[in-house]
Scaffold this motif. Structure first.
Motif, mmCIF file in Angstrom:
data_model
loop_
_atom_site.group_PDB
_atom_site.id
_atom_site.type_symbol
_atom_site.label_atom_id
_atom_site.label_comp_id
_atom_site.label_asym_id
_atom_site.label_seq_id
_atom_site.Cartn_x
_atom_site.Cartn_y
_atom_site.Cartn_z
ATOM 1 N N MET A 1 105.530 61.804 64.541
ATOM 2 C CA MET A 1 106.200 60.707 63.414
ATOM 3 C C MET A 1 108.193 60.127 64.539
ATOM 4 N N THR A 2 107.259 58.821 65.285
ATOM 5 C CA THR A 2 108.251 58.306 65.523
ATOM 6 C C THR A 2 109.370 57.210 65.055
ATOM 7 N N ASN A 3 108.241 56.499 64.404
ATOM 8 C CA ASN A 3 109.157 55.456 63.352
ATOM 9 C C ASN A 3 109.657 56.460 61.991
ATOM 10 N N PRO A 4 110.857 55.967 62.488
ATOM 11 C CA PRO A 4 112.110 57.011 61.847
ATOM 12 C C PRO A 4 112.302 56.304 60.421
ATOM 13 N N LEU A 5 112.025 55.233 59.988
ATOM 14 C CA LEU A 5 111.369 54.278 57.976
ATOM 15 C C LEU A 5 110.189 54.843 57.652
ATOM 16 N N LEU A 6 109.283 55.834 58.374
ATOM 17 C CA LEU A 6 108.264 56.593 57.829
ATOM 18 C C LEU A 6 108.387 58.094 57.794
ATOM 19 N N ASP A 7 109.565 58.270 57.433
ATOM 20 C CA ASP A 7 110.495 59.874 57.475
ATOM 21 C C ASP A 7 110.959 60.230 56.002
ATOM 22 N N PHE A 8 110.093 60.532 55.438
ATOM 23 C CA PHE A 8 110.366 60.795 53.778
ATOM 24 C C PHE A 8 110.547 61.991 53.517
ATOM 25 N N THR A 9 111.241 62.830 54.252
ATOM 26 C CA THR A 9 111.649 63.968 54.274
ATOM 27 C C THR A 9 112.854 64.242 53.473
ATOM 28 N N GLY A 10 113.571 64.004 54.056
ATOM 29 C CA GLY A 10 114.611 63.854 53.508
ATOM 30 C C GLY A 10 115.981 63.224 53.729
ATOM 31 N N LEU A 11 116.739 62.799 54.332
ATOM 32 C CA LEU A 11 117.906 61.411 54.195
ATOM 33 C C LEU A 11 117.655 60.766 55.018
ATOM 34 N N PRO A 12 117.888 59.608 54.756
ATOM 35 C CA PRO A 12 117.362 58.101 55.936
ATOM 36 C C PRO A 12 117.531 58.355 57.174
ATOM 37 N N ARG A 13 117.563 57.790 57.705
ATOM 38 C CA ARG A 13 118.156 58.463 59.490
ATOM 39 C C ARG A 13 119.052 56.996 60.160
ATOM 40 N N PHE A 14 119.758 57.264 60.102
ATOM 41 C CA PHE A 14 120.628 56.642 60.094
ATOM 42 C C PHE A 14 121.290 56.478 61.738
ATOM 43 N N ASP A 15 120.936 57.662 62.329
ATOM 44 C CA ASP A 15 121.332 57.554 63.604
ATOM 45 C C ASP A 15 119.914 57.579 64.628
ATOM 46 N N THR A 16 119.519 56.768 64.615
ATOM 47 C CA THR A 16 117.945 56.371 64.728
ATOM 48 C C THR A 16 117.066 55.469 64.787
ATOM 49 N N VAL A 17 117.604 54.814 63.608
ATOM 50 C CA VAL A 17 116.548 53.435 63.147
ATOM 51 C C VAL A 17 117.043 52.138 63.451
ATOM 52 N N GLN A 18 115.783 52.096 64.115
ATOM 53 C CA GLN A 18 116.595 50.577 64.728
ATOM 54 C C GLN A 18 115.629 49.578 64.403
ATOM 55 N N PRO A 19 116.466 47.898 64.462
ATOM 56 C CA PRO A 19 115.731 47.283 64.322
ATOM 57 C C PRO A 19 114.254 46.693 64.706
ATOM 58 N N GLU A 20 113.985 47.240 65.527
ATOM 59 C CA GLU A 20 112.366 47.266 66.490
ATOM 60 C C GLU A 20 111.960 48.457 65.196
ATOM 61 N N HIS A 21 111.740 48.595 64.116
ATOM 62 C CA HIS A 21 110.589 49.996 63.679
ATOM 63 C C HIS A 21 110.659 49.486 62.182
ATOM 64 N N VAL A 22 111.637 47.992 62.095
ATOM 65 C CA VAL A 22 110.983 47.737 60.556
ATOM 66 C C VAL A 22 109.694 46.678 60.622
ATOM 67 N N ALA A 23 109.716 45.956 61.346
ATOM 68 C CA ALA A 23 108.086 45.733 60.602
ATOM 69 C C ALA A 23 106.755 46.224 60.877
ATOM 70 N N PRO A 24 106.892 47.743 62.112
ATOM 71 C CA PRO A 24 105.599 48.592 62.404
ATOM 72 C C PRO A 24 105.351 48.823 60.651
ATOM 73 N N ALA A 25 106.718 49.275 60.459
ATOM 74 C CA ALA A 25 107.099 50.678 59.337
ATOM 75 C C ALA A 25 106.028 50.062 58.066
ATOM 76 N N ILE A 26 107.296 48.683 58.220
ATOM 77 C CA ILE A 26 106.666 47.965 56.392
ATOM 78 C C ILE A 26 104.999 47.379 56.789
ATOM 79 N N ARG A 27 104.893 47.629 57.741
ATOM 80 C CA ARG A 27 103.684 46.363 57.635
ATOM 81 C C ARG A 27 102.859 47.516 57.113
ATOM 82 N N GLN A 28 102.983 49.030 57.889
ATOM 83 C CA GLN A 28 102.250 50.471 57.640
ATOM 84 C C GLN A 28 102.182 50.396 56.005
ATOM 85 N N LEU A 29 103.005 50.372 56.067
ATOM 86 C CA LEU A 29 103.395 51.079 54.126
ATOM 87 C C LEU A 29 102.367 49.801 53.433
#
Length: 680
Positions: A1-29
């Motif tokens: 689970m390297t992309n925090p935007l793909l972790d739905f086990t709890g609260l949003p991971r605002f401490d680790t999420v970065q702009p570069e996570h956006v495109a790969p996570a949203i495209r995967q979903l």
């Protein structure tokens, strides 16, 4: 689970999420959703709740939660990297949802479920979800000819991009301007905390003097208190011409408005409606643009005598006491404050000293706990800014929900105040998923280590947004599409928020949530009595102003012809001639900053504030009636009834049914008029 935007086990991971996570996570979903849709639309997949609706909800939630985090950070941390990440994926996410809404195979499967014996056996809440989805498919162009669908999709994508650009232009234009004061004499009349904040802003840039931005914590006090008329005139002109043709072309919202209106009109014609207002009203309580126009004009007729009296009194006072023969737009707030002080012997600044932030929050929590039988406590979670706080809500020791609170204005945060859902309540195999919400305001931050103090208007705003939050958090519905505020008619969604505002005027509430910033003394009863006496000060003018905005929005989307001989500014002038008693200068460019209707969800729906205010005032009247027996509007029995019939049911049934279940009758406007001092 390297992309925090793909972790739905709890609260949003605002401490680790970065702009570069956006495109790969949203495209995967998006890819996962497209794959699932392909499976669900096969003939061998039964058109049942378990096989069809439930998987769609699960996959859709994952995408909406991830994109919700991205959209939230774009709103509260609009730095270049996040803006680029958000805008980079906006066309793809908009295209996916446009495709989804036009997918005939999905639509056919849904219609098959609605026509099956299972539909009749479904719980009412699930039947409502199916009915809402059928309606939304039709509004998304599912029944269009195949030749029309590509154009409809293009319109959706273009509107999404234009909406975001409108908001970004407004933020950039707001941040780009500052008024500088070099001489302390030019600060006459301004409150000390406002001057301190302006001095700190100048020091931050390594400059002498005082810097006033166009953000609300600076702009409003200047307009209300500054004795320097030239300063008021300069900052008024800068504020009311933001994002228009007077500034940099790249921030000019005028062509965006014209494009948005033209695209909405084209979308409406494709769907078979006469105008966008008709489309907007399909999922609302109101039945037609004509009904809304009649509602607004009736209110305007009732308010006009009071507004004309307000304006006549202000002009007379300005002429006789302030030496102003001509009252300009940049004089109105200042002269009104002077009149209020003269008439009621107090100022908003005097009241503000009694509302330090810790006491305000404690008072807000007391109201919620008293009415709804819950407790609020500090909690911990990763946050997007050090100023953000986090709370949990408990009932009988069990977690009900959690809330982020982001109170202060920042240059990277869009203006205004708003609530958004982070996680929705729903039943999962493992149990109940508890809801989480964001509450965002733009209040003055603490200066020089002292607690922030809020104006009474700020307190009302906080209670308002908290009402939205309670609607989201206190739901008991276990089906995501109609839990909390989901599925609630847009013109009823303001009911809980405006309802909560009423408590800000109750002595029983205020005496427990005030402490003078210097002395610690609670709000004196004498000052409270003056506040109540002044509560409806200029209420006629204020109501006509809201009706002006609402009628302009409605006519813009029902009778105006984009690209025609008349401009939208011509229409605004026409509306003002009909309902306004205050007409600003010709160069005022209010529409270019009207983000509610061009960058929010209120297009052809701004009337919802007034529509829902009838409901909220009538609902609060039940608490006033209870207080005659119990001695307090904080009546637990009535609060529990409000929770059960309004908040708990969310969008699981029509809002009018919920209102009638609470009040035992149809809504009436009497309480709204009484609360505004507009009864004979």
């Amino acid at each position: 689970m390297t992309n925090p935007l793909l972790d739905f086990t709890g609260l949003p991971r605002f401490d680790t999420v970065q702009p570069e996570h956006v495109a790969p996570a949203i495209r995967q979903l998006i890819a996962e959703n497209r794959s699932l849709i392909e499976t669900l639309t096969r003939s061998e997949t039964p058109a049942t709740w378990t096989d069809f609706m439930a998987p769609m909800t699960d996959a859709g939630e994952r995408l909406s939660r991830a994109w919700g985090i991205v959209g939230h950070l774009h709103s509260v941390n609009d730095v270049p990297a996040w803006r680029e990440a958000y805008n980079g994926m906006l066309p793809e996410i908009s295209g996916f949802y446009a495709d989804l809404g036009q997918n005939l195979a999905l639509f056919a499967k849904l219609k098959a479920l609605a026509a099956s014996p299972e539909y009749d056996a479904l719980a009412p809440v699930r039947r409502r979800i199916v009915d809402n989805d059928l309606r939304d498919f039709r509004l998304s162009g599912a029944e269009l000819d195949e030749a029309q669908k590509p154009r409809f999709k293009e319109i959706q994508e273009e509107l999404s991009a234009l909406s975001v650009k409108f908001s970004e232009n407004l933020l950039d234009a707001t941040n780009a301007h500052a008024e500088w004061v070099d001489d302390a004499a030019g600060l006459a009349g301004l409150p000390e905390d406002v001057k301190e904040a302006a001095r700190a802003a100048a020091e931050k840039e390594g400059k002498p003097g005082w810097k006033f931005s166009l953000q609300a914590p600076a702009y409003i006090p200047v307009m209300q208190y500054a004795e320097d008329r030239n300063l008021r005139a300069r900052i008024y002109r800068a504020y009311t011409t933001r994002a228009a043709e007077f500034g940099p072309a790249e921030w000019n919202n005028t062509p965006l408005i014209e494009q948005i209106l033209a695209l909405r009109a084209e979308e409406s014609r494709l769907l078979g409606y006469a105008n966008f207002a008709e489309v907007s009203l399909v999922p609302k309580m109101a039945e037609s643009p004509a009904q809304v126009a009649a509602f607004l004009r009736d209110l305007a007729q009732k308010a006009r005598p009071f507004a004309e009296r307000d304006m006549a009194e202000l002009r007379q006072f300005a002429r006789e006491q302030l030496g102003l023969d001509t009252l300009e737009s940049w004089d109105l707030a200042w002269a009104s404050e002077k009149l209020k002080q003269a008439r009621y012997a107090f100022s908003d600044e005097e009241v503000k000293q009694y509302f330090p932030e810790p006491k305000v929050l404690a008072g807000l929590f007391r109201v919620i706990e008293s009415l709804f039988g819950v407790t609020l406590a500090p909690d911990t979670a990763p946050v997007w800014h050090p100023d953000v706080r986090f709370f949990r809500i408990l009932r009988d020791g069990q977690l009900v929900g959690q809330c982020y609170l982001d109170l202060y204005a920042r240059e990277t945060k869009r203006g205004g105040a708003w609530m958004d859902g982070a996680i929705d309540r729903r039943r999962l195999a493992a149990g109940i998923q508890t809801p989480v919400t964001y509450l965002n305001c733009n209040f003055p931050a603490p200066v020089n280590g002292k607690a922030a103090t809020f104006s009474h208007d700020d307190v009302i705003t906080l209670f308002h947004e908290c009402g939205h939050g309670l609607h989201h958090l206190l739901t008991q519905v276990e089906e995501l599409p109609v839990s909390g505020i989901n599925g609630v008619e847009w013109d009823a969604v303001e009911l809980p928020s405006q309802f909560m505002e009423n408590f800000c005027w109750e002595w029983d509430v205020l005496q427990g949530m005030t402490a003078h910033a210097a002395s610690g003394e609670p709000l004196p009863r004498a000052l409270y009595d003056k506040m109540i006496a002044a509560k409806n000060f200029q209420s006629g003018m204020q109501m006509l102003r809201q009706i002006e905005f609402s009628l302009f929005d409605l006519l813009l989307h029902s009778e105006f012809t984009p690209g025609g001989d008349a401009s939208f500014m011509d229409l605004l002038a026409q509306v003002r001639r009909e309902v306004a008693v205050v007409v600003p200068p010709e160069w005022n460019r209010f529409p270019q900053s009207f983000s509610h209707i061009f960058a929010g969800g209120y297009g052809a729906g701004y009337f919802s504030y007034k529509w829902a205010e009838v409901l909220s005032a009538d609902a609060f009247e039940a608490f006033e009636e209870a207080a005659k027996t119990t001695g307090s509007v904080l009546d637990a029995a009535t609060g529990r009834h409000f929770w059960q019939e309004i908040l708990a049911v969310g969008g699981s049934r029509p809002a009018l049914e919920s209102f009638k279940a609470f009040r035992g009758r149809e809504p009436r406007p009497d309480a709204l008029l009484r609360h505004n001092g507009m009864t004979p």
